[in-house]
Design an enzyme around this catalytic site. Structure first.
Site, mmCIF file in Angstrom:
data_model
loop_
_atom_site.group_PDB
_atom_site.id
_atom_site.type_symbol
_atom_site.label_atom_id
_atom_site.label_comp_id
_atom_site.label_asym_id
_atom_site.label_seq_id
_atom_site.Cartn_x
_atom_site.Cartn_y
_atom_site.Cartn_z
ATOM 1 N N LEU A 209 -18.740 -46.567 -3.939
ATOM 2 C CA LEU A 209 -18.519 -46.661 -5.368
ATOM 3 C C LEU A 209 -19.680 -47.534 -5.915
ATOM 4 O O LEU A 209 -20.108 -47.131 -6.917
ATOM 5 C CB LEU A 209 -16.902 -47.123 -5.854
ATOM 6 C CG LEU A 209 -16.183 -46.200 -5.352
ATOM 7 C CD1 LEU A 209 -14.628 -46.948 -5.424
ATOM 8 C CD2 LEU A 209 -15.838 -44.861 -6.136
ATOM 9 N N SER B 185 6.774 -42.770 -18.919
ATOM 10 C CA SER B 185 6.221 -44.163 -19.637
ATOM 11 C C SER B 185 5.553 -44.022 -20.416
ATOM 12 O O SER B 185 5.124 -44.850 -21.616
ATOM 13 C CB SER B 185 6.263 -45.306 -18.764
ATOM 14 O OG SER B 185 5.099 -44.807 -17.687
ATOM 15 N N HIS C 277 -4.774 -40.861 -9.530
ATOM 16 C CA HIS C 277 -4.366 -41.470 -8.240
ATOM 17 C C HIS C 277 -4.992 -40.502 -7.237
ATOM 18 O O HIS C 277 -4.480 -39.286 -7.048
ATOM 19 C CB HIS C 277 -2.914 -41.599 -7.952
ATOM 20 C CG HIS C 277 -2.394 -42.503 -9.169
ATOM 21 N ND1 HIS C 277 -1.033 -43.068 -8.778
ATOM 22 C CD2 HIS C 277 -2.853 -43.161 -10.147
ATOM 23 C CE1 HIS C 277 -0.890 -44.014 -9.621
ATOM 24 N NE2 HIS C 277 -1.825 -44.314 -10.382
ATOM 25 N N GLU D 269 -6.002 -45.775 -1.049
ATOM 26 C CA GLU D 269 -5.587 -45.425 -2.292
ATOM 27 C C GLU D 269 -6.426 -45.959 -3.330
ATOM 28 O O GLU D 269 -6.938 -46.997 -3.429
ATOM 29 C CB GLU D 269 -4.190 -46.075 -2.584
ATOM 30 C CG GLU D 269 -3.399 -45.473 -3.709
ATOM 31 C CD GLU D 269 -2.409 -46.032 -4.170
ATOM 32 O OE1 GLU D 269 -1.164 -45.408 -3.852
ATOM 33 O OE2 GLU D 269 -2.240 -47.213 -4.723
HETATM 34 P P1 GTP Z 1 4.504 -44.350 -3.566
HETATM 35 O O1 GTP Z 1 4.497 -43.694 -2.545
HETATM 36 O O2 GTP Z 1 5.599 -45.400 -3.948
HETATM 37 O O3 GTP Z 1 3.056 -44.972 -3.948
HETATM 38 O O4 GTP Z 1 4.803 -43.343 -4.794
HETATM 39 P P2 GTP Z 1 3.843 -42.417 -5.534
HETATM 40 O O5 GTP Z 1 2.668 -42.280 -4.641
HETATM 41 O O6 GTP Z 1 4.632 -41.451 -6.140
HETATM 42 O O7 GTP Z 1 3.545 -43.668 -6.605
HETATM 43 P P3 GTP Z 1 2.780 -43.466 -7.814
HETATM 44 O O8 GTP Z 1 1.787 -42.173 -8.056
HETATM 45 O O9 GTP Z 1 3.882 -43.458 -9.080
HETATM 46 O O10 GTP Z 1 1.744 -44.711 -8.122
HETATM 47 C C1 GTP Z 1 2.243 -45.891 -7.994
HETATM 48 C C2 GTP Z 1 1.529 -46.852 -8.687
HETATM 49 O O11 GTP Z 1 0.871 -46.620 -9.790
HETATM 50 C C3 GTP Z 1 2.170 -48.168 -9.003
HETATM 51 O O12 GTP Z 1 2.157 -49.106 -8.080
HETATM 52 C C4 GTP Z 1 1.715 -48.698 -10.270
HETATM 53 O O13 GTP Z 1 0.342 -49.269 -9.839
HETATM 54 C C5 GTP Z 1 0.944 -47.439 -10.828
HETATM 55 N N1 GTP Z 1 1.820 -46.884 -11.890
HETATM 56 C C6 GTP Z 1 2.841 -45.686 -11.765
HETATM 57 N N2 GTP Z 1 3.740 -45.510 -12.638
HETATM 58 C C7 GTP Z 1 3.538 -46.373 -13.642
HETATM 59 C C8 GTP Z 1 3.779 -46.661 -14.912
HETATM 60 O O14 GTP Z 1 4.687 -46.143 -15.437
HETATM 61 N N3 GTP Z 1 3.372 -48.080 -15.386
HETATM 62 C C9 GTP Z 1 2.464 -48.730 -14.949
HETATM 63 N N4 GTP Z 1 2.104 -49.963 -15.496
HETATM 64 N N5 GTP Z 1 1.993 -48.460 -13.726
HETATM 65 C C10 GTP Z 1 2.321 -47.316 -13.202
HETATM 66 MG MG MG Z 2 1.471 -45.806 -4.156
#
Ligand code: GTP
Ligand code: MG
Length: 230
Positions: free
Chosen positions: A52, A145, A151, A170
């Protein structure tokens, strides 16, 4: 100049201390394997971080614009690692860590503009040694939210004295505005002693501000793009 903030790499001692406080009271060999996984993931984050940085430098030389404002690198604490396994219904074993956890190493990339997010994604995932494992576009589809970010989970080969392994990393890519919003919303989310009525009001306001911020960043993007074209 863009800055990559590399948080202190947790050394073996720190991981050991964290493990002592956790429920992971297993064989010494398991403990050693976990330390190895952390070390490997840290190398993966370094590989991606360097890619990056190189992309940002090249882009700046070619187009006189830095897509990346700054980056942060973090390693998942062992307590959140075990919490996550439990939440997903897996036993805390090395096998489950290897199979189900792909965010031990994380990089947050904060960009100057919205287009830069996709520019960075494209330039990184097009590289022949980078494999895209997972993609969630919370800009196209913001969370309830109001949260916005792109991501990714990618894997990158890490070369060690014992051979080569593909390592997951990640990556959260977001603009300065989205990052500012996420920091404040995170603070609100973890303020457990706050008045629930107040929290509800703040949450509602923040959701509206996320949209407003996005509108402003979109309009600023348009001015910037216009200036770049001429
Ligand atoms: P995991 O397997 O738990 O990582 O689930 P996931 O892959 O569905 O996670 P997600 O894509 O929701 O991303 C998780 C990360 O994104 C969190 O650790 C936060 O850093 C960030 N994040 C996700 N949703 C929010 C939100 O509503 N508010 C904030 N401030 N950060 C968020
Ligand atoms: Mg995650």
């Amino acid at each position: 100049m863009m800055i990559l903030e590399r948080r202190d790499f947790m050394n073996v001692k720190q991981i050991e201390q964290q493990l002592e406080q956790s429920n992971f009271k297993r064989e010494a060999s398991d403990f050693k394997s976990l330390v190895k996984i952390y070390q490997l993931c840290h190398s993966g984050a370094n590989e991606i971080g360097t890619k990056l940085e190189n992309l940002d430098e090249e882009y700046s030389m070619t187009y006189d614009h830095n897509p990346i404002h700054h980056m942060e690198e973090r390693m998942k604490s062992t307590s959140s690692l075990f919490e996550k396994l439990e939440r997903k219904g897996y036993k805390p074993t090395i096998e489950n860590v290897q199979k189900h956890i792909r965010d031990i190493a994380g990089i947050r990339v904060v960009t100057n503009y919205i287009d830069d997010i996709y520019r960075v994604e494209k330039a990184l995932t097009e590289q022949s040694d980078v494999t895209l494992l997972k993609r969630k576009d919370y800009i196209e589809n913001p969370k309830k939210s109001g949260y916005r970010s792109l991501h990714l989970v990618v894997s990158v080969p890490v070369f060690q004295s014992v051979g080569v392994s593909d390592v997951p990393v990640e990556i959260q890519i977001r603009t300065i505005g989205m990052d500012m919003w996420a920091s404040l919303e995170h603070k609100l989310r973890y303020k457990t002693n706050a008045d629930p009525k107040k929290v509800k009001q703040h949450s509602a306001n923040l959701k509206a501000y996320a949209k407003e911020l996005n509108d402003i960043e979109t309009r600023m993007q348009a001015i910037f793009s216009d200036l770049q074209d001429h």
